[in-house]
Design a protein around this motif. Structure first.
Motif, PDB file in Angstrom:
ATOM      1  N   PRO A 241       0.825  -1.213   0.000  1.00  0.00           N
ATOM      2  CA  PRO A 241       0.000   0.000   0.000  1.00  0.00           C
ATOM      3  C   PRO A 241       0.859   1.263   0.000  1.00  0.00           C
ATOM      4  CG  PRO A 241      -0.783  -1.575   1.656  1.00  0.00           C
ATOM      5  CD  PRO A 241       0.544  -2.080   1.156  1.00  0.00           C
ATOM      6  N   PRO A 245      -3.158   4.205   6.389  1.00  0.00           N
ATOM      7  CA  PRO A 245      -3.960   3.144   6.997  1.00  0.00           C
ATOM      8  C   PRO A 245      -5.451   3.427   6.865  1.00  0.00           C
ATOM      9  CG  PRO A 245      -2.113   3.665   8.404  1.00  0.00           C
ATOM     10  CD  PRO A 245      -2.092   4.674   7.290  1.00  0.00           C
ATOM     11  N   THR A 246      -6.215   2.389   6.608  1.00  0.00           N
ATOM     12  CA  THR A 246      -7.639   2.538   6.286  1.00  0.00           C
ATOM     13  C   THR A 246      -8.556   2.335   7.484  1.00  0.00           C
ATOM     14  OG1 THR A 246      -7.639   0.214   5.586  1.00  0.00           O
ATOM     15  CG2 THR A 246      -7.280   1.895   3.881  1.00  0.00           C
ATOM     16  N   TRP A 264      -3.581  -0.981   8.456  1.00  0.00           N
ATOM     17  CA  TRP A 264      -4.054  -1.355   7.111  1.00  0.00           C
ATOM     18  C   TRP A 264      -4.869  -2.647   7.231  1.00  0.00           C
ATOM     19  CZ3 TRP A 264       0.827   0.913   7.665  1.00  0.00           C
ATOM     20  CH2 TRP A 264       1.065   2.053   6.892  1.00  0.00           C
ATOM     21  N   ARG A 267      -7.465  -5.092   2.689  1.00  0.00           N
ATOM     22  CA  ARG A 267      -6.401  -5.492   1.771  1.00  0.00           C
ATOM     23  C   ARG A 267      -6.942  -6.278   0.585  1.00  0.00           C
ATOM     24  NH1 ARG A 267      -2.087  -4.976   5.738  1.00  0.00           N
ATOM     25  NH2 ARG A 267      -0.477  -5.475   4.190  1.00  0.00           N
TER      26      ARG A 267
END
Length: 356
Positions: A241, A245-246, A264, A267
Motif C-alpha cells: 500500500p 492506513p484505512t 491497514w 487489503r
C-alpha cells in the motif's frame, strides 16, 4: 518466431469495504466504481468485471421481500446504465461478495459456484469468515474470496486460524478446482484485520502517517510479517500500500479515532499460476491499489485494485472453449448466470427503490 494469440484481455476491478452496518441509500458510488472518467483500466475504459466485497453489512433487511441486499441493489443501480449484468452474489451474515460483468463476457463465464465458511465462535457464527465466487472465466479457473477475520490487536493467532479454516473448509464441485488454491487465478480481499506489531502508541502511528512514513510502518504490518514467515497468506502476493492506513476513523471524517491504532486492515491480494498449461501463459498485472478517502461512511476506508487479467497462447490458436476443455475437463457441465432474471430484477427493483 513466436506468435501469440490473446484468448482473454480483461480489466478486473476489485473493491473491499467494511461499511459498519450503514445503509447505502445516501451513497453516490459513481466515483468509487470509477464511472466518472477516473478508471485505472487501459485507455481509461470501464472495467470488464467488478467484484465487490463488503463486511459488516447490516443483517436487518430493509426490504425483506427482496432477495438481494440493499448494497447489491445500490451497486446494480449504479452499473445498469453502463450495461453491466449481475453474475452472482453470496452473503454470510454481514459478509457479502457480488460480481458484475459486461454483457459480452457472460458467454465466457461457466461453472459458477459460491461458498461460505463461518469462523466466528469456533465456526458456529458467521459474523467472521469468508464468502467466495468461483467460475471458469475464458476457460481458466478463477476464484474471488471476501473475508472478515478476527478483530483487535491481540487476536493475531485467531486471524491465522481463521485463514486456515477458510482454506480448509472452502470446497467446490468443479473438477480440478475443488479448493481455493487449485485455481489458476486467486483474488482475496476483505477486512483482514491485521494490525501493527510492537507497542507504538496510536499517536505515534498517526505522526508517522502524517509524515508519510508508510514504509517504516509496513515493516511492522502483521500481514507482511506472516507472509514472510509462511504462517498465512504466503501463497498470495500483494502490492504494498502507498496509501494511509484505512482503519480506524471517526465516522464521517478523515480523522483517526485514536481509541485504536491506525492500521491497514483492508487489503487485496492475488495469486496466478502462470505456466501450468502447455503453450498457455496466464498473467494478472496489477494496475492500481488505492484507498478512497472521500468515502467516510464508516470507520474504514474502501480499498480498490484493478488487474489486467490476460490469457495468451504461444504458437497455437486456442479458443476459450478449447481451453475450458483442457482446464475443467469435458465431463464438466457448464452453468452460466441467469441474465434475463438479473435484468428483470435490476430494472424493476433497483431503480425505483433508490430514487426515493
Amino acid at each position: 518466431m513466436v506468435t501469440t494469440t490473446v484468448i482473454a484481455d480483461l480489466c478486473i476491478f476489485l473493491l473491499t469495504w467494511n461499511v459498519g452496518t450503514h445503509s447505502p441509500r445516501d451513497q453516490q458510488l459513481t466515483s468509487l466504481l470509477a464511472l466518472n472518467g477516473n478508471s485505472t483500466c487501459p485507455g481509461n475504459q470501464l472495467p470488464d468485471i467488478y467484484v465487490i466485497g463488503m463486511q459488516e453489512v447490516s443483517t436487518k433487511q430493509v426490504l425483506k421481500i427482496f432477495q438481494d441486499d440493499p448494497w447489491v441493489l445500490k451497486i446494480a443501480s449504479a452499473l445498469q446504465e453502463h450495461e453491466f449484468v449481475k453474475v452472482e452474489a453470496k452473503q454470510l451474515q454481514g459478509i457479502l461478495i457480488t460480481m458484475f460483468a459486461q454483457h459480452k463476457h457472460i458467454p465466457h463465464m461457466k461453472n459458477i459456484e459460491t461458498e461460505a465458511t463461518r469462523t466466528g465462535l469456533g465456526g458456529l457464527w458467521g459474523n467472521k469468515g469468508a464468502v467466495s465466487i468461483r467460475l471458469s472465466l475464458y476457460g481458466t479457473g478463477a476464484v474471488f474470496v471476501c473475508s472478515h477475520l478476527a478483530a483487535h490487536d491481540d487476536k493475531l493467532k485467531e486471524r491465522i486460524e481463521d485463514y486456515h479454516q477458510i482454506v480448509d473448509n472452502h470446497k467446490y464441485d468443479s473438477v480440478g478446482y475443488r479448493r481455493i488454491f487449485d485455481h489458476d487465478f486467486v483474488f482475496w480481499l476483505g477486512d483482514l484485520n491485521f494490525r501493527l506489531s510492537g507497542n507504538m502508541s496510536a499517536w505515534d502511528v498517526r505522526t508517522d502517517v502524517e509524515n508519510g512514513r508508510y514504509a517504516d510502518l509496513l515493516k511492522l504490518d502483521q500481514l507482511n510479517l506472516l507472509r514472510e514467515k509462511g504462517n498465512a497468506f504466503s501463497l498470495l502476493e500483494e502490492q504494498q500500500p502507498d496509501f494511509a492506513p484505512t482503519f480506524k476513523f471517526v465516522e464521517g471524517t478523515n480523522d483517526y479515532d485514536l481509541k485504536r491504532r491506525p492500521a491497514w486492515c483492508d487489503r487485496i491480494l492475488h495469486r496466478v499460476q502462470s505456466n501450468v498449461y502447455p503453450g498457455i501463459v496466464l498473467s494478472a498485472n496489477q494496475l492500481s491499489y488505492q484507498a478512497h478517502s472521500d468515502y467516510t461512511l464508516s470507520d474504514h476506508r474502501p480499498v480498490s485494485a484493478t488487474f489486467n487479467y490476460r490469457v495468451e497462447s504461444a504458437n497455437q490458436t486456442f479458443t476459450d472453449e478449447e481451453l475450458y476443455e483442457m482446464t475443467h475437463g469435458a465431463a464438466s457441465t457448464p452453468t452460466a448466470p441467469n441474465v434475463s432474471l438479473t435484468f428483470a430484477f435490476i430494472l424493476l427493483v433497483a431503480v425505483p427503490y433508490f430514487q426515493h
